[in-house]
Design an enzyme around this catalytic site. Structure first.
Site, PDB file in Angstrom:
ATOM      1  N   GLY A  15       0.767  -1.198   0.007  1.00 40.35           N
ATOM      2  CA  GLY A  15      -0.210   0.051   0.082  1.00 40.35           C
ATOM      3  C   GLY A  15       0.838   1.242  -0.073  1.00 40.35           C
ATOM      4  CB  CYS A  68       5.433  -4.290   0.083  1.00 47.35           C
ATOM      5  SG  CYS A  68       6.133  -2.689  -0.032  1.00 47.35           S
ATOM      6  CE1 TYR A  69       1.161   1.192   5.378  1.00 51.00           C
ATOM      7  CE2 TYR A  69      -0.296  -0.455   5.562  1.00 51.00           C
ATOM      8  CZ  TYR A  69       0.294   0.812   5.793  1.00 51.00           C
ATOM      9  OH  TYR A  69      -0.533   1.640   6.781  1.00 51.00           O
ATOM     10  CG  HIS A  97       5.632  -5.821  -4.914  1.00 47.33           C
ATOM     11  ND1 HIS A  97       4.433  -5.450  -4.298  1.00 47.33           N
ATOM     12  CD2 HIS A  97       6.570  -4.544  -4.672  1.00 47.33           C
ATOM     13  CE1 HIS A  97       4.300  -4.503  -3.588  1.00 47.33           C
ATOM     14  NE2 HIS A  97       5.498  -3.767  -3.757  1.00 47.33           N
ATOM     15  CD  GLU A 123       2.663  -8.422  -5.566  1.00 48.52           C
ATOM     16  OE1 GLU A 123       3.450  -9.003  -5.115  1.00 48.52           O
ATOM     17  OE2 GLU A 123       2.256  -7.341  -5.270  1.00 48.52           O
ATOM     18  CG  ASP A 151     -12.445  -6.025 -22.356  1.00 48.32           C
ATOM     19  OD1 ASP A 151     -11.982  -7.036 -22.738  1.00 48.32           O
ATOM     20  OD2 ASP A 151     -11.795  -4.927 -22.664  1.00 48.32           O
ATOM     21  CE  LYS A 158      -8.828  -7.203 -24.241  1.00 47.80           C
ATOM     22  NZ  LYS A 158      -9.426  -5.987 -24.578  1.00 47.80           N
TER      23      LYS A 158
END
Ligand code: XMP
Length: 508
Positions: free
Chosen positions: A53, A80-81, A167, A169, A225, A364
């Site tokens: 964050g 992280c945060y 991170h 991710e 989409d 996507k």
């Protein structure tokens, strides 16, 4: 069903964490940072991930999660945060502002950790922090450090509380997915038996509950989409969904008809509004790109609104917003306007409708996968992104029917040649741009003085950045020859070899 709870402390990467969890076939629920302990307990999670964050844990008013969550008897990973918050709440200390690290950094492992099992001793990871943990809570040890001695990972003696300063991710972190996998499977004991098909079931139930007896209207463009969103909502509420396809006359060759055919094959109720006269009339003589966009955006809303009024009472506006759109609009706050993208922005307020955005958390490629699961035809699922203002932003200068026809004919040839070479489906976007520049040529014994056509093909992940595609010279050669021979009005073909940045994907 096994659940992972992800607590969102405001990071741009939170949905990316959720995506990684989905990729491992595990169901996750993203909760806001202020979710109370009771809400988390209700979900009976196998594990909890506290996201990064933008705040600093030492600031007054910084985001803090319900303290009781950290005492739950489940594995918890702070990223992280999330790690700093965990450290501070459990009695450690965090220093602000010293040695911020942004970018890829090397870390070295210290001792053994379940998260790093079988990984190399050194890893390159993405760091993005101003603060850092300087004193570990009691019972914790550092399991990785950066070359500057910053604690990059921590773990408690129970092996159920973990913190990562980097991170895992993002793709820039080596072995990031492996680290998350270790947490989810080895520590939380997840099995990974969930799939996107289950997501459909949940989404359908949620849409039904939300919409109730209400009526939904959706603007379809032929794009992936909006089409997948419509197919999903159609599955949930059937004939309560009414779609409108505003044909602005700026589509590619035969495209409007093909798109309508696909929709009728999907069983959708779609009103085809041929507004090409209106659009082309208002665009006559307009050459400024932003003015073109404004005219098209304004007319689109007018036409859509008028058609929707014929439906009668409508309660919801369905939009195919996906996660990169959410990020882009958020991150664009206060930044310079590059291009005004138009879709159906401005409509919900004007029409007093509530917004339905079932794909808001997906990326996507997930939307494409979902489309396949719910039976959206390949012609739509595999369609390259196409801008809302259509060929208007690819027909530089004056937009006339004749120039549009020239552009359409050339574009069809480029597409056909890319398809023949097996390239079209692999490329993010490929198209032609008609330039308002005339050059001299020679055909037979005659002199020509015709317009120039540019070929553009780019690869991209999310359209935020893009690289030009190295199309084999023989494909370019046959495309250029065919265009000059078969399309009246063009005597020169050039290739755009610019990436984004510095260029944008579209020319206008
Ligand atoms: P640019 O040209 O900004 O485009 O690099 C990024 C992506 O967005 C598409 N694009 C649009 N899409 N309405 C849309 O729905 C628009 O006005 C618009 N303008 C550009 C573009 O094709 C690329 O995929």
């Amino acid at each position: 069903m096994e659940n992972i709870v992800i607590i969102d402390c405001g990071s741009q990467f939170t949905q990316l964490i959720a995506r990684r969890v989905r990729e491992m076939r595990i169901h996750s629920v993203v909760l806001p940072w202020d979710a109370p302990l009771g809400r988390v307990e209700e979900l009976a999670p196998r594990g909890i991930i506290v996201s990064g964050g933008p705040d600093s844990v030492n600031d007054s008013g910084a985001i803090a999660i319900d303290r009781g969550i950290l005492d739950m008897d489940v594995p918890i990973l702070g990223i992280c945060y999330g790690m700093q918050l965990m450290a501070k709440c459990l009695g450690g200390a965090v220093a602000s502002g010293e040695r911020p690290e942004y970018g890829v950094t090397a870390i070295g492992r210290r001792g053994n950790s379940a998260l790093f099992k079988d990984l190399p001793d050194e890893l390159e990871v993405l760091m993005s922090h101003g603060d850092r943990v300087v004193a570990l809570p009691s019972g914790f040890r550092a399991t990785a450090e950066t070359t500057h001695g910053v604690i990059a990972a921590m773990e408690d003696e129970s092996g159920r509380r973990f913190g990562l300063q980097f991170h895992p991710e993002v793709v820039h972190t080596q072995q990031g997915a492996r680290i998350l996998r270790q947490f989810l499977f080895a520590t939380c004991g997840c099995k990974g038996d969930w799939n996107l098909g289950d997501w459909v079931e949940d989404a359908v139930a949620e849409i039904r509950e939300k919409v109730g007896e209400g009526r939904v209207v959706c603007g379809l463009s032929g794009g992936v989409d909006s089409s997948v969103a419509a197919a999903l909502v159609h599955r949930a509420v059937g004939s309560q969904l009414e779609c409108i396809f505003v044909d602005h006359g700026l589509m590619r060759l035969n495209e409007a008809r093909q798109v309508m055919d696909s929709y009728s094959g999907m069983g959708l109720s779609v009103r085809h509004v041929d507004a090409s006269e209106l659009f082309l009339g208002k665009l006559a003589g307009v050459t400024d790109p932003e003015k073109k966009r404004r005219i098209i955006g304004g007319l689109f809303i007018e036409v859509f609104d008028a058609e929707a009024a014929k439906i009668g009472q409508v309660d919801w506006l369905l939009q195919g917003t996906i996660y990169p759109d959410v990020i882009e609009s958020g991150s664009k706050k206060g930044s310079v306007l590059i291009k005004s993208h138009h879709n159906v922005g401005g409509l919900p307020d004007k029409m007093k409708l509530r917004l339905l955005e079932p794909l808001r958390d997906l990326f996507k490629d997930e939307v494409r996968e979902l489309g396949r699961i719910i039976g959206v035809p390949d012609a739509i699922v595999d369609r390259q992104p196409f801008p809302g203002p259509g060929l208007a932003v690819r027909c530089l200068g004056d937009i006339t029917r004749a120039r549009l026809d020239t552009l359409r004919a050339a574009d069809a040839i480029f597409r056909e040649e890319l398809r023949k070479a097996g390239l079209y489906e692999k490329i993010w976007q490929s198209f032609c741009v008609l330039l308002p520049v005339r050059t001299v040529g020679v055909m037979g014994d005659g002199r020509t003085y015709n317009e120039v056509l540019a070929l553009r093909a780019v690869d991209s992940q999310d359209a935020m950045t893009a690289d030009w595609v190295r199309i084999p010279p023989e494909v370019l050669d046959v495309t250029a020859k065919r265009i000059c021979n078969e399309v009246r009005g063009i005597n020169r073909v050039v290739l755009d070899v610019t990436s984004k940045p510095p260029a944008t994907i579209e020319w206008e």
